[in-house]
Design a protein around this motif. Sequence first.
Motif, short mmCIF file in Angstrom:
data_model
loop_
_atom_site.label_atom_id
_atom_site.label_comp_id
_atom_site.label_asym_id
_atom_site.label_seq_id
_atom_site.Cartn_x
_atom_site.Cartn_y
_atom_site.Cartn_z
N ASN A 119 0.96 -1.01 -0.16
CA ASN A 119 0.02 0.07 -0.02
C ASN A 119 0.91 1.26 0.01
OD1 ASN A 119 -2.83 -0.98 -0.24
ND2 ASN A 119 -2.25 -1.83 1.91
N VAL A 120 2.01 1.38 0.79
CA VAL A 120 2.97 2.35 0.74
C VAL A 120 3.36 2.65 -0.67
CG1 VAL A 120 4.84 3.48 1.69
CG2 VAL A 120 3.31 2.26 3.42
N LEU A 121 4.13 1.82 -1.14
CA LEU A 121 4.68 1.70 -2.62
C LEU A 121 3.66 2.10 -3.53
CD1 LEU A 121 7.20 -1.22 -2.42
CD2 LEU A 121 7.50 1.15 -1.91
N LYS A 122 2.57 1.54 -3.47
CA LYS A 122 1.42 1.67 -4.44
C LYS A 122 1.06 3.14 -4.48
CE LYS A 122 -0.92 -0.07 -7.98
NZ LYS A 122 -0.39 -0.65 -9.15
N SER A 123 0.86 3.51 -3.07
CA SER A 123 0.36 5.17 -2.90
C SER A 123 1.27 6.10 -3.48
CB SER A 123 -0.25 5.26 -1.67
OG SER A 123 0.94 5.31 -1.07
N ARG A 124 2.51 5.79 -3.28
CA ARG A 124 3.68 6.63 -3.91
C ARG A 124 3.70 6.46 -5.33
NH1 ARG A 124 9.35 5.60 -1.67
NH2 ARG A 124 9.61 7.53 -3.06
N GLU A 125 3.43 5.49 -6.23
CA GLU A 125 3.39 5.09 -7.54
C GLU A 125 2.16 6.00 -7.88
OE1 GLU A 125 2.10 1.54 -10.53
OE2 GLU A 125 3.35 0.89 -8.76
N MET A 126 1.10 5.85 -7.30
CA MET A 126 -0.11 6.63 -7.86
C MET A 126 0.29 7.96 -7.70
SD MET A 126 -2.31 4.47 -9.13
CE MET A 126 -4.14 5.01 -8.83
N GLU A 127 0.80 8.64 -6.66
CA GLU A 127 1.14 10.03 -6.51
C GLU A 127 1.95 10.54 -7.76
OE1 GLU A 127 2.67 10.51 -2.49
OE2 GLU A 127 0.59 10.82 -1.70
N GLU A 128 3.04 9.62 -8.19
CA GLU A 128 3.83 10.10 -9.09
C GLU A 128 2.99 10.38 -10.43
OE1 GLU A 128 7.16 7.26 -9.02
OE2 GLU A 128 7.92 8.17 -7.17
N LYS A 129 2.11 9.27 -10.71
CA LYS A 129 1.37 9.32 -11.78
C LYS A 129 0.44 10.53 -11.90
CE LYS A 129 1.01 4.43 -13.16
NZ LYS A 129 -0.03 3.39 -13.28
N ALA A 130 -0.04 10.78 -10.87
CA ALA A 130 -1.03 11.68 -10.65
C ALA A 130 -0.44 13.07 -10.88
CB ALA A 130 -1.80 11.89 -9.43
N ASN A 131 0.82 13.16 -10.38
CA ASN A 131 1.68 14.55 -10.44
C ASN A 131 2.30 14.77 -11.85
OD1 ASN A 131 0.64 15.66 -8.02
ND2 ASN A 131 2.40 14.24 -6.94
N ASN A 132 2.30 13.74 -12.67
CA ASN A 132 2.97 13.84 -13.83
C ASN A 132 1.92 14.35 -15.16
OD1 ASN A 132 4.14 13.25 -16.33
ND2 ASN A 132 4.96 11.42 -15.90
N LYS A 133 2.02 15.41 -15.61
CA LYS A 133 1.32 15.98 -16.65
C LYS A 133 1.17 14.99 -17.71
CE LYS A 133 2.12 20.78 -15.58
NZ LYS A 133 2.57 22.07 -16.11
N GLY A 134 2.20 14.23 -18.16
CA GLY A 134 2.10 13.18 -19.12
C GLY A 134 1.25 12.26 -18.88
N THR A 135 0.71 11.92 -17.75
CA THR A 135 -0.25 11.03 -17.62
C THR A 135 -1.29 11.21 -18.02
OG1 THR A 135 0.96 10.33 -15.37
CG2 THR A 135 -1.34 9.56 -15.71
N TYR A 136 -1.63 12.40 -18.28
CA TYR A 136 -3.20 12.94 -18.39
C TYR A 136 -3.33 12.86 -20.04
CZ TYR A 136 -3.59 13.88 -13.73
OH TYR A 136 -3.68 14.00 -12.19
N LEU A 137 -2.14 12.98 -20.71
CA LEU A 137 -2.15 12.60 -22.20
C LEU A 137 -2.47 11.19 -22.64
CD1 LEU A 137 1.18 14.65 -23.20
CD2 LEU A 137 -1.26 15.20 -23.65
N THR A 138 -2.23 10.28 -21.73
CA THR A 138 -2.45 8.86 -22.37
C THR A 138 -3.62 8.20 -21.31
OG1 THR A 138 -0.66 8.40 -20.83
CG2 THR A 138 -0.04 8.51 -23.03
N PHE A 139 -4.03 8.87 -20.28
CA PHE A 139 -4.87 8.14 -19.36
C PHE A 139 -5.96 8.98 -18.86
CE2 PHE A 139 -6.18 6.87 -14.85
CZ PHE A 139 -6.43 5.69 -15.03
N SER A 140 -7.05 8.48 -19.02
CA SER A 140 -8.39 9.28 -18.52
C SER A 140 -9.39 8.40 -17.96
CB SER A 140 -8.80 10.22 -19.69
OG SER A 140 -10.25 10.59 -19.46
N VAL A 141 -10.13 8.72 -17.03
CA VAL A 141 -11.31 8.08 -16.44
C VAL A 141 -12.49 9.03 -16.72
CG1 VAL A 141 -12.25 7.03 -14.56
CG2 VAL A 141 -9.81 7.14 -14.54
N SER A 142 -13.55 8.32 -17.54
CA SER A 142 -14.68 9.16 -18.00
C SER A 142 -15.89 8.73 -17.27
CB SER A 142 -14.93 8.94 -19.41
OG SER A 142 -16.15 8.98 -19.82
N LYS A 143 -16.64 9.66 -16.66
CA LYS A 143 -17.79 9.23 -15.72
C LYS A 143 -18.96 8.69 -16.77
CE LYS A 143 -17.93 12.11 -11.69
NZ LYS A 143 -18.50 13.24 -10.84
#
Length: 178
Positions: free
Chosen positions: A76-100
């Motif tokens: 959980n600690v490692l996965k939350s750090r990994e998710m934080e890095e993805k969330a803080n990387n602008k490039g993530t939002y070019l390739t990943f999206s969640v649609s309501k």
Amino acid sequence: MKKLKLSTYELNPTTLEYFNMCIGNLKQNAINLVDLVDNIDNAEYKELFDSLDIDIIGDKINYEDVIRLCKPIIYNVLKSREMEEKANNKGTYLTFSVSKEYLGREGLTLSDICPPIGYQVPAYETISEDGYIELTDKQKEEMIRKEREKFSLIIDMLSELNYGDSKRLSYSIGNKRK
């Protein structure tokens, strides 16, 4: 230049909400697990430890149970750090999206795609799920026994329905002959 213009990202609030929920749930799971470790000798936690099939004698814990507790904390600690890095990387939002809209069409919510908060995931499909305390053999057997009981009950109900239909059918056939 055209490709660069086309590749600008647009912040999707649902994607950001997804990352926030996932990170929050992973952190809460880690905190809950560390709290368990911190309260090994606390009598108020006895019922919880019993439900998790963790043996505590005095203030000592079984080696296998230590491993069962440590693995999900680390995950959980490692996965939350990994998710934080993805969330803080602008490039993530070019390739990943969640649609309501997509989630709604599939009958899902953000809660359905984020890791749930809990100590274990006691479902037959997830006998061993990363980030959660692994089920013991005793817990697995109990879970399988309960699943069998449910299936037996369903089969009995279906048999009753089938038997009732055949009785009505023979009764109606018998009445037509008279």
